[in-house]
Every structure is written in C-alpha cells, then in structure tokens.
Design an enzyme around this catalytic site. Structure first.
Site, PDB file in Angstrom:
ATOM      1  N   LYS A  13       0.825  -1.213   0.000  1.00 47.96           N
ATOM      2  CA  LYS A  13       0.000   0.000   0.000  1.00 47.96           C
ATOM      3  C   LYS A  13       0.859   1.263   0.000  1.00 47.96           C
ATOM      4  O   LYS A  13       0.584   2.205  -0.728  1.00 47.96           O
ATOM      5  CB  LYS A  13      -0.923   0.030   1.233  1.00 47.96           C
ATOM      6  N   ARG A  87      -9.364   1.177   9.752  1.00 51.74           N
ATOM      7  CA  ARG A  87      -8.951  -0.196  10.014  1.00 51.74           C
ATOM      8  C   ARG A  87     -10.080  -1.032  10.591  1.00 51.74           C
ATOM      9  O   ARG A  87      -9.934  -2.240  10.756  1.00 51.74           O
ATOM     10  CB  ARG A  87      -7.815  -0.216  11.051  1.00 51.74           C
ATOM     11  N   ARG A 126      13.092 -10.592   3.027  1.00 53.94           N
ATOM     12  CA  ARG A 126      13.533  -9.276   2.598  1.00 53.94           C
ATOM     13  C   ARG A 126      14.693  -8.743   3.439  1.00 53.94           C
ATOM     14  O   ARG A 126      14.685  -8.868   4.659  1.00 53.94           O
ATOM     15  CB  ARG A 126      12.332  -8.331   2.743  1.00 53.94           C
ATOM     16  N   ARG A 160      14.669  -6.009   8.934  1.00 53.42           N
ATOM     17  CA  ARG A 160      13.782  -5.407   9.931  1.00 53.42           C
ATOM     18  C   ARG A 160      13.346  -6.464  10.932  1.00 53.42           C
ATOM     19  O   ARG A 160      13.019  -7.583  10.558  1.00 53.42           O
ATOM     20  CB  ARG A 160      12.527  -4.856   9.250  1.00 53.42           C
ATOM     21  N   ARG A 171       0.310  -9.890  12.594  1.00 53.34           N
ATOM     22  CA  ARG A 171      -0.269  -8.700  11.963  1.00 53.34           C
ATOM     23  C   ARG A 171      -1.349  -9.086  10.961  1.00 53.34           C
ATOM     24  O   ARG A 171      -2.341  -8.391  10.814  1.00 53.34           O
ATOM     25  CB  ARG A 171       0.841  -7.876  11.291  1.00 53.34           C
TER      26      ARG A 171
END
Ligand SMILES: [Zn+2]
Length: 213
Positions: A13, A87, A126, A160, A171
C-alpha cells in the site's frame, strides 16, 4: 478524487500510495505520519496528540478523525489517499460521516489482494543495504556476491525485526479480524475495486490507474 487503499500488511500500500502522490499530486494520509506531524504542528489537535502520546495512551479514533478533518479543510491537491485508516468498521462509519460533513466524496476503495503464503515468502526473505537502501530478497533477488551490495559495494545488510514470520502472521490475524470486514462493507456500498497486489509493482500501478481513470 479520494480513495482508500486496503490490504494486509506487506501488500504494498505504501509503495502504491507514494506513486500516486508523485504521478497524480494526491495527498497520502497515513495515520503514523499524521500523528508525527501533528506533534510538531502547534495546532490545537497537535497539542491533544502530544499529550496523549506523552502519557503513553492510545490515540483514539476521535483524534485520528480530527487530524483527517484538519487535512480535508486544507490544500486538497489531487485528492486524498487514506492509507492505514479506516482499520475497523466503526472507523469506516466515522470516516463516511466526516467526508459527507465536509462535502467530500469517497470515489473508490482499492483492495490489494494478496495470498498469505506468497506474502509471508515475500516479506520474510527481505533485507536491505544499510548504506544505499537497495532492497534484496533471499529467493528472488540475491546480491551477486553474498553479503555485498550490487549497487554500492556496501556490506552492511539489514533485516527489519518485524519482518519475521511470527510477527507477520500476527499482523495478518489482526487484519483478518478487524480490517477485512471492510471489504464486505465497501462491496455492499458499490465502492470496492480489487487489484492483484502480488503482481509486479508496475502492473499494480497500471491496475490502480485503470480504476482511477
Ligand atoms: Zn548498497
């Protein structure tokens, strides 16, 4: 034109929102950015936000709606992108009320559809070069020499902390419980448009552009 970008964490997004900001002069309203900005803005809402955050309390929906109201009353540029808000269903109702009270419309809700397994693979593999920011991936985009950045030669690769599978699945669960009901909500209102969030970034851009045009 005002739109909502909807999709689970990692669906891209933010990337798509930045592209719309650059190409269509739209304004990205991300909750985190608005809160950080408000703290230093000196406005009445900013002082409220600073007080709440300094006390370590959660920022309420009313506060976020207040911040959005301030934005809607300012420069509208090419329209607004709501990224990360609403949300929940109550937030969606509150946003609808706010938009109608300020004479704005919601023109489209773009759902970025992603497959969980593919999302987990994409996010958890990643890592980035800490020197130049180049993004790599364990499976799809490894540097030519292990641990050495193709772009700048740096060896300072970073991952991260929340890009691990457990954290992502948590999440995702939050998203399915609280946010995914919005898909049905906006479908019923005739505002939902879905794009394949796992396509190449350029193809996702084209699909979103087709919706907006
Ligand atoms: Zn680099």
């Amino acid at each position: 034109m005002n739109i909502i970008l909807l999709g689970p964490p990692g669906a891209g997004k933010g990337t798509q929102a930045r592209h719309l900001v650059e190409t269509r002069n739209m304004i990205q309203l991300s909750t985190g950015d608005m809160l950080r900005e408000a703290r230093t803005s000196g406005t009445e809402m900013g002082r409220v936000v600073a007080n709440v955050m300094d006390r370590g309390e959660l920022v309420t929906d009313e506060i976020v709606i207040g911040l959005i109201r301030e934005k809607l009353e300012g420069d509208k540029a090419g329209g607004f992108i709501f990224d990360g808000f609403p949300r929940t269903l109550p937030q969606a109702d509150a946003l609808a009320d706010l938009l109608s009270s300020t004479g704005e419309t919601l023109d489209a809700v773009i759902e970025m559809q992603v497959d969980d397994a593919a999302l987990v693979a994409r996010i958890t593999g990643r890592f980035t070069c800490g020197d130049c920011g180049e993004v790599y991936h364990d499976v799809t985009h490894r540097p030519t020499v292990d641990g050495v950045c193709d772009k700048c030669g740096g060896t300072n690769m970073k991952r991260r902390a929340d890009d691990n599978e457990d954290s992502l699945r948590q999440r995702l669960m939050e998203y399915y419980k609280k946010t995914s009901p919005l898909i049905g909500y906006y479908y019923a209102k005739g505002q939902l448009r879905s794009v394949d969030g796992l396509a190449e970034i350029g193809d996702v851009q084209k699909a979103i552009a087709a919706v907006l045009d």
